[in-house]
Design an enzyme around this catalytic site. Sequence first.
Site, PDB file in Angstrom:
ATOM      1  N   LEU A  33     -15.160  -9.074   0.191  1.00 44.07           N
ATOM      2  CA  LEU A  33     -13.836  -9.466  -0.304  1.00 44.07           C
ATOM      3  C   LEU A  33     -13.910 -10.443  -1.476  1.00 44.07           C
ATOM      4  CD1 LEU A  33     -11.816  -9.931   3.021  1.00 44.07           C
ATOM      5  CD2 LEU A  33     -12.123  -7.861   1.642  1.00 44.07           C
ATOM      6  N   GLY A  36      -9.173 -10.351  -5.641  1.00 46.45           N
ATOM      7  CA  GLY A  36      -8.350  -9.148  -5.811  1.00 46.45           C
ATOM      8  C   GLY A  36      -7.866  -8.652  -4.450  1.00 46.45           C
ATOM      9  N   HIS A  37      -8.795  -8.606  -3.493  1.00 46.56           N
ATOM     10  CA  HIS A  37      -8.425  -8.186  -2.136  1.00 46.56           C
ATOM     11  C   HIS A  37      -7.416  -9.174  -1.525  1.00 46.56           C
ATOM     12  CE1 HIS A  37     -12.655  -6.379  -2.295  1.00 46.56           C
ATOM     13  NE2 HIS A  37     -11.867  -5.325  -2.187  1.00 46.56           N
ATOM     14  N   GLY A 149      -4.841  -1.407  -4.915  1.00 43.79           N
ATOM     15  CA  GLY A 149      -4.943  -2.043  -6.217  1.00 43.79           C
ATOM     16  C   GLY A 149      -4.871  -1.050  -7.368  1.00 43.79           C
ATOM     17  N   GLN A 150      -4.208  -1.476  -8.438  1.00 48.59           N
ATOM     18  CA  GLN A 150      -4.156  -0.642  -9.649  1.00 48.59           C
ATOM     19  C   GLN A 150      -5.536  -0.513 -10.294  1.00 48.59           C
ATOM     20  OE1 GLN A 150      -1.361  -1.799 -12.901  1.00 48.59           O
ATOM     21  NE2 GLN A 150      -3.009  -0.980 -14.189  1.00 48.59           N
ATOM     22  N   GLN A 155      -7.412   6.467  -7.787  1.00 51.59           N
ATOM     23  CA  GLN A 155      -7.292   6.447  -6.322  1.00 51.59           C
ATOM     24  C   GLN A 155      -5.823   6.364  -5.883  1.00 51.59           C
ATOM     25  OE1 GLN A 155     -10.127   4.287  -3.643  1.00 51.59           O
ATOM     26  NE2 GLN A 155      -8.563   2.723  -3.700  1.00 51.59           N
ATOM     27  N   VAL A 178      -6.384  -7.956 -10.471  1.00 54.63           N
ATOM     28  CA  VAL A 178      -6.701  -9.382 -10.598  1.00 54.63           C
ATOM     29  C   VAL A 178      -7.985  -9.486 -11.423  1.00 54.63           C
ATOM     30  CG1 VAL A 178      -7.264 -11.498  -9.341  1.00 54.63           C
ATOM     31  CG2 VAL A 178      -5.627  -9.871  -8.377  1.00 54.63           C
ATOM     32  N   SER A 187     -14.356  -7.186  -8.933  1.00 58.24           N
ATOM     33  CA  SER A 187     -14.874  -6.018  -8.217  1.00 58.24           C
ATOM     34  C   SER A 187     -16.005  -6.476  -7.309  1.00 58.24           C
ATOM     35  CB  SER A 187     -15.417  -4.989  -9.225  1.00 58.24           C
ATOM     36  OG  SER A 187     -16.277  -4.077  -8.571  1.00 58.24           O
ATOM     37  N   ARG A 189     -18.566  -4.970  -6.897  1.00 54.75           N
ATOM     38  CA  ARG A 189     -19.820  -4.598  -7.567  1.00 54.75           C
ATOM     39  C   ARG A 189     -20.228  -5.605  -8.647  1.00 54.75           C
ATOM     40  NH1 ARG A 189     -17.839   0.909  -6.377  1.00 54.75           N
ATOM     41  NH2 ARG A 189     -19.428   1.865  -5.064  1.00 54.75           N
TER      42      ARG A 189
HETATM   43  P1  AMP Z   1     -12.608  -1.725  -2.344  1.00 56.77           P
HETATM   44  O1  AMP Z   1     -12.971  -2.633  -1.238  1.00 56.77           O
HETATM   45  O2  AMP Z   1     -13.343  -2.005  -3.609  1.00 56.77           O
HETATM   46  O3  AMP Z   1     -12.598  -0.284  -1.941  1.00 56.77           O
HETATM   47  O4  AMP Z   1     -11.105  -2.053  -2.716  1.00 56.77           O
HETATM   48  C1  AMP Z   1     -10.117  -2.155  -1.733  1.00 56.77           C
HETATM   49  C2  AMP Z   1      -8.787  -2.292  -2.392  1.00 56.77           C
HETATM   50  O5  AMP Z   1      -8.787  -3.443  -3.232  1.00 56.77           O
HETATM   51  C3  AMP Z   1      -8.438  -1.103  -3.309  1.00 56.77           C
HETATM   52  O6  AMP Z   1      -7.074  -0.771  -3.131  1.00 56.77           O
HETATM   53  C4  AMP Z   1      -8.713  -1.641  -4.676  1.00 56.77           C
HETATM   54  O7  AMP Z   1      -7.962  -1.012  -5.699  1.00 56.77           O
HETATM   55  C5  AMP Z   1      -8.315  -3.100  -4.504  1.00 56.77           C
HETATM   56  N1  AMP Z   1      -8.924  -3.912  -5.540  1.00 56.77           N
HETATM   57  C6  AMP Z   1     -10.231  -3.950  -5.901  1.00 56.77           C
HETATM   58  N2  AMP Z   1     -10.422  -4.782  -6.937  1.00 56.77           N
HETATM   59  C7  AMP Z   1      -9.198  -5.286  -7.255  1.00 56.77           C
HETATM   60  C8  AMP Z   1      -8.726  -6.196  -8.243  1.00 56.77           C
HETATM   61  N3  AMP Z   1      -9.540  -6.746  -9.114  1.00 56.77           N
HETATM   62  N4  AMP Z   1      -7.400  -6.466  -8.275  1.00 56.77           N
HETATM   63  C9  AMP Z   1      -6.549  -5.900  -7.377  1.00 56.77           C
HETATM   64  N5  AMP Z   1      -6.946  -5.033  -6.417  1.00 56.77           N
HETATM   65  C10 AMP Z   1      -8.244  -4.734  -6.357  1.00 56.77           C
END
Ligand code: AMP
Length: 288
Positions: A33, A36-37, A149-150, A155, A178, A187, A189
């Site tokens: 996390l 953004g999350h 998230g956008q 997705q 974010v 991210s 990553r």
């Molecule tokens: P993930 O864990 O990377 O699969 O992401 C889980 C959720 O968090 C997805 O809906 C992503 O689009 C969102 N997400 C990831 N990075 C960001 C970010 N920087 N800002 C907003 N949402 C994000």
Amino acid sequence: MKLFERIPEIKQEIKSLKQKGNKLSFVPTMGALHFGHLKLLEEASKYADQVVLSIYVNPTQFGKNEDFDRYPRDLAKDLKMIEDNEIKVDYVFAPTTHEMYPFSDIPQLAFPFLSQKLCGISRPTHFDGVGLVVLKLLNIVQPDYLIMGQKDFQQTVIIQRLIDEFFLDVQLITVPTVREKDGLALSSRNVYLNPQERVQALILYKTLKAIKEQLHLNMEIQEIEKILKAHREAIKLLPNVKLDYLEILNAKDLQPITSCIEKGMKIVIAIAAFVGKTRLIDNMVIEF
Ligand code: AMP
């Protein structure tokens, strides 16, 4: 915050919550996390009484040579981050793969058109895996609101299609990306980047921002193509950065723009690039 690993148990809990008239927001993640999350979780609590977070690194959305094995996993750290930042999360669902995929012959869910563009070109099975796991998670959690998230724009388009295609009773809420202070999209990553790559990674945001400033109403497709070509070529000259794609598409259905940017049109500028070995994505959506 209650932690669940087993499906029957979380289903039971959700059933009784719903019987009491509670509304549920659901934030699916793969953990590791970041802020953004947390932003998604904050938004989630604006929509509903109860917030459910899932943390699950879903194998079916990773290709053979991707980073499934090295994807960062630390449940205790994730839970601490939620507590330290005083984020309202009522339920965390962190299942095992045996729980999520109890049968060895895993069914296929395909989105032939939407999943084969942008990220789907270099990750041809990725969105089919995302669709499958989100469908399973939605069936388990039965939320009123699904918060995504956008940042992962394609997705969100595919999940909206999943909702429409299967007549699911859930509303998708998309939260703006974010970013770090300098513009890099947060991210999970990003932890793979060394300090030099962290600087090089800024090219994604800088490119999107530059293109956004260049686009205008009534711009013809030929001119758009010229802009894209110039940016693609500029990126080619950078050391340690390999462009995967840079595209401008209709945001609603990921169709190409055929003639020009018309009034009322919503477009997405989408980019993906490898910085060193790390594949990063970003996008900007503009409404004209
Ligand atoms: P993930 O864990 O990377 O699969 O992401 C889980 C959720 O968090 C997805 O809906 C992503 O689009 C969102 N997400 C990831 N990075 C960001 C970010 N920087 N800002 C907003 N949402 C994000």
